[in-house]
Design an enzyme around this catalytic site. Structure first.
Site, mmCIF file in Angstrom:
data_model
loop_
_atom_site.group_PDB
_atom_site.id
_atom_site.type_symbol
_atom_site.label_atom_id
_atom_site.label_comp_id
_atom_site.label_asym_id
_atom_site.label_seq_id
_atom_site.Cartn_x
_atom_site.Cartn_y
_atom_site.Cartn_z
ATOM 1 N N ASP A 230 -64.468 110.107 35.957
ATOM 2 C CA ASP A 230 -65.209 111.236 35.417
ATOM 3 C C ASP A 230 -66.298 111.513 34.159
ATOM 4 O OD1 ASP A 230 -62.934 113.893 35.228
ATOM 5 O OD2 ASP A 230 -62.216 112.889 33.307
ATOM 6 N N ASP A 610 -48.730 110.411 30.870
ATOM 7 C CA ASP A 610 -47.674 109.549 31.735
ATOM 8 C C ASP A 610 -46.569 109.334 31.288
ATOM 9 O OD1 ASP A 610 -48.094 108.422 29.171
ATOM 10 O OD2 ASP A 610 -48.470 106.889 30.061
#
Length: 911
Positions: A230, A610
């Site tokens: 990224d 998450d």
């Protein structure tokens, strides 16, 4: 961008330069590919959705028929082989896992003590509220409010551990049922590895993680590894190319000798004498050669890192002179490179290697990229286009595969029809290397992973913790589980209900539809149960390509892959167009006006994506499973110095605060379907509420010092009944902890470290997270977190002694100094007041010592290496001690009120 083997990396710049304009323009426009499903009906006029379902059923029937035909042609084996085959056949039909409930001798007393503690807690609060301390009413009221909050947080934390379970897997039965090798029926798995900054997440660590994945004990053709860069760093790309080259030697070596762990850095660091016992000479020889190869590999990687320390003014240039497309990490096209796999290089023994794919999604100014969650969603789409494995296993770049059979362990749940039908993911515990034996800052999180997660496994399943998790791909697409109950009419509403009025049908017809829906595709967005009364044409209209584009995005190849429950690339797609389509699905504008990050994939809106992702799945009716193999499945590195550890905890706590203020807060989200169990909801509420405990905790930790400085106390003189309630409360707390240690198997040292860091984190990182979360909600002030450094200094636990001063350390330092000053002041007061003052002093000092003992690891962290206190800590301590000493003198606790008045009246010596 397609690479023809490893040598393709040196010509990648040419490919990029030739097709850069085409890639960029393609990434910014809508897909014009005409794949299957772009029209509502086929040439014969039949709905395409109906044709797909029929074709899937035909393929299943053909596969079953071919298996039966092959079995009929097989010759009758000898008696011994027949007995072995019968045994294998028996194993094949045995369950692949089983639940091992906690013994009633351990669990029943544990539950009884919880109930007893709840009753005692109620009686204790009744006494505290009905017996105020008039002389210190403010202190008393503060303490009561704090204690009530602590009791509430204890309930949220304790009751989700009501039904803990253990699980056991049978990998041998999995092999007997599905086979092994090239003809294995095991399901393919796509591995996801995410990285951002190669200078803070060293390429050597990422390389070891990738190597452990490529060498995993699983059929080669069923493993694919996707690495998300990224940060679009050329260093990451080049180090991955070197890793792919080294894998050609490393993977066959691991599989030939069945070594563990299959990551070279930690394998070669094991202190094992391979010259002892009866070890084959060829192994010793090959191991030495492999170790030399690895040392050379490390030299090459370190040379790349040293070169990348200083960026050239003109930017990075590849070997053929072409500029690196990712020189601007915030403005670059999407990049994909396939290093290994069917079209890539094979290992040195001529065998095929797992596919290795480098991915860097497109980034442009003005777009919201959603950090790690956005990168993971990009990997979901890329993998769906290229390989489309039905299962996804994600790892952080610093978590390697420690158990080569970890994937098989997960498949024991996922591929067992009696278990995996409603399982959205299998979560493995996190285990860590490089932490000191005493685990000063509770980096291992043993209480959470060995106690809380086992408790959740007995309800609806453990929470998703961000790494070491095997997902069912269909669950990430927002589909509901096969046994999903129909939503109540009052709460269930699809986007199409307003457009098409429902027709009335008889009850018997509904029952027929209910029986036939088990094999239909079921989605939380397009819930076929809610449109089961429509005819085939209306049904095909509602789940048409146009409808799916509103949620999944405009890629016909990707949309068709989402309908394939068992994975695989659609047969109708031209392989030569897959890379172009993969570039399209990682374009920065692909997710606009879709459900990505809202209902699909990793959920946006929090730095702890998450927790949100797992929560949404549980709300849809899915359940998860906690898998704890004897040999830890994965291991990673953790920030072990005090500053980095607190910043890590700060990031987690801020994510929980963000969820608390969002629409996904478990306090009010997900009640309509009734699919989230109440104990599971309590655990999620605890997950997002715990940072707010920092406010009463700070106040409560300051109370003993204030009591010692003012001579007052928060508890009145105890009666006999009150003494019983206090003793009962302390006894129940101790018994709960002891019985919890008994059924969980953790040690008392791990429990105590967890208690200590609960206080340390609560009065520092959690407190800052609460205020930052409120500021973000009120004025929109966002906090950018930097990646925690994964590199360690030379020497054993050298990083443990690194001290980095941050503002997070100010509150616990203040509380620590305040209590130390209070203890000194209390003893000084007792020495001047006589023997009768020592009794009340005991309670106050005990209270203060409780705070100091919990902050002791923090004090050791402040002292740094070899107990050398940093100058900044000395200055803070002197300043705070001076302030509180002056405050103490001003309060003048040695003199009573009457004496003060008398002293004021006598202003002359003759008085």
């Amino acid at each position: 961008l397609v690479a023809e083997g490893l040598r393709g990396r040196v010509t990648m710049a040419n490919q990029l330069s030739d097709r850069q304009q085409d890639v960029v323009s393609h990434a910014r426009t809508l897909s014009s590919m005409s794949g299957v499903g772009s029209e509502l009906n086929d040439e014969s006029g039949k709905p395409i959705w109906k044709n797909r379902v029929d074709s899937w059923k035909e393929k299943k029937n053909e596969k079953k028929a071919s298996v039966k035909k092959a079995a009929a042609k097989a010759q009758v084996p000898p008696v011994e082989e027949q007995i072995m085959e019968e045994k294998d056949l028996t194993d094949a039909y045995e369950p692949l896992s089983r639940i091992i409930p906690i013994s009633k001798n351990k669990l029943t007393p544990y539950r009884a003590v919880i109930i007893m503690r709840l009753v005692v807690l109620g009686l204790f609060f009744h006494y505290r509220i009905t017996n105020p301390v008039d002389s210190a009413f403010g202190l008393w009221l503060t303490s009561v409010i704090c204690e009530i909050w602590f009791g509430f947080s204890w309930i949220l934390d304790q009751f989700p551990k009501w039904c803990p379970v253990n699980r056991e897997t049978y990998v041998d039965r999995l092999i007997a049922r599905y086979g092994d090798g090239e003809d294995s029926g095991l399901a393919p798995v796509d591995f996801f590895v995410s990285t951002v900054d190669p200078l803070k997440e060293p390429p050597l660590i990422t390389a070891n993680t990738v190597l452990s994945i490529l060498a995993v004990d699983y059929p080669v053709e069923k493993i694919s590894c996707y690495v998300s860069d990224d940060g679009a760093a050329m260093l990451t790309f080049e180090s991955l190319a070197e890793t792919a080259e080294f894998a050609r030697r490393w993977v066959p070596f691991c599989k030939k000798f069945s070594i563990e762990p299959r990551t070279p850095e930690f394998y070669f660091s094991q202190k094992i004498d391979y010259l002892k016992d009866k070890i084959h000479p060829s192994f010793v020889k090959e191991r030495r050669a492999m170790k030399r190869d690895y040392e050379e590999f490390k030299v090459r990687i370190n040379a790349l890192v040293a070169k990348a320390q200083k960026t050239p003014e003109e930017g990075w240039v590849m070997q053929d002179g072409t500029p690196w497309p990712g020189n601007n990490s915030r403005d670059h096209p999407g990049m994909i490179q396939v290093f290994l796999g069917e079209t890539g290089a094979r290992d040195y023994d001529g065998n095929e290697l797992p596919r290795l794919v480098y991915v860097s999604r497109e980034k442009r100014p003005g777009y919201q990229h959603h950090k790690k969650a956005g990168a993971m969603n990009a990997l979901v789409r890329v993998s769906a286009v290229l390989t489309n494995a039905p299962y996804i296993l994600n790892l952080d770049c610093d978590h390697y595969v420690n158990n080569s059979k970890a994937v098989r362990e997960a498949m024991c749940f996922m591929m067992d029809p009696s278990v995996g039908r409603d399982v959205c993911y299998v979560q493995f515990p996190q285990r860590f290397d490089g932490i000191d034996r005493s685990d000063r800052y509770a980096n291992r999180n043993v209480v959470f992973f060995d106690v809380n997660m086992k408790g959740l496994d007995g309800i609806q399943g453990p929470v998703y913790v961000g790494t070491g998790c095997c997902f069912y791909r269909q669950a990430l697409y927002g589909y509901g589980p096969p046994s999903l109950p129909a939503l109540p009419k009052s709460s269930a509403c699809s986007f199409c209900c307003c457009c098409c009025p429902k027709k009335k049908v008889e009850k018997t017809e509904k029952e027929m539809h209910r029986d036939s829906r088990r094999e239909d595709l079921e989605s939380a967005i397009f819930n076929l149960r809610e449109i089961d009364n429509y005819d085939e044409y209306e049904r095909s209209m509602l789940i048409s390509q146009m409808s799916f584009e509103k949620s999944f995005g405009q890629s016909s190849v990707f949309i068709e892959s989402t309908l394939m429950e068992n994975g695989g690339v659609p047969e109708s797609v031209d392989p030569s167009t897959l890379i172009k389509e993969a570039i399209h699905v990682i374009s920065c504008g692909y997710e606009e006006k879709t459900e990505w990050g809202k209902e699909l994939g990793w959920i946006y809106g929090s730095v702890t994506e998450d927790i949100l992702t797992g929560f949404k799945m549980h709300c849809r009716g899915w359940r998860s499973i906690y898998c704890m193999p004897i040999r830890p499945a994965f291991k990673g590195s953790a920030p072990i110095n005090l500053s980095d550890r607190l910043h890590q905890v700060l990031r987690w706590a801020l994510g929980s605060v963000e969820i608390f203020f969002s629409r996904h807060c478990p306090l009010w989200y997900g009640y309509g379907g009734g699919r989230l169990r109440w104990l599971q909801r309590l655990s999620y509420i605890n997950t997002i509420v715990y940072p707010f405990t920092s406010v009463p905790l700070v106040a409560y930790c300051c109370l003993p010092a204030i009591c010692l400085l003012t001579g007052k106390f928060i508890i009145p003189i105890l009666s006999n009944a009150a003494t019983i309630w206090f003793l009962g409360l302390f006894t129940s707390i101790i018994l709960t902890s002891v019985l919890e240690l008994r059924w969980s198997g953790i040690g008392i040292e791990d429990w105590w470290r967890n208690e200590q860091f609960w206080v340390i984190g609560g009065v520092s990182a959690h407190l800052f997270a609460v205020f930052q979360g409120i500021l973000k909600m009120v004025i929109g002030l966002d906090t950018n977190f930097t990646v925690t450094s994964k590199a360690a200094e030379d020497g054993d636990f050298a990083e443990l002694y690194v001290f980095k001063w941050t503002t997070v350390l100010i509150p616990p330092t203040t509380i620590l100094v305040l209590n130390l000053v209070g203890v000194v002041a209390g003893f000084s007061d007792a020495l001047n007041s006589g023997y009768e003052s020592w009794g009340p002093l005991f309670g106050k000092v005990f209270f203060a010592m409780w705070v100091i003992m919990h902050l002791y690891p923090f004090l050791k962290g402040l002292m740094g290496r070899q107990n050398r206190t940093p100058t900044i800590v000395i200055l803070w301590s002197v300043l705070l001690a001076s302030v509180f000493s002056l405050l103490w003198v001003k309060i003048d606790p040695f003199i009573t009120g009457a004496e003060t008045v008398a002293t004021g009246a006598c202003s002359s010596i003759d008085c």
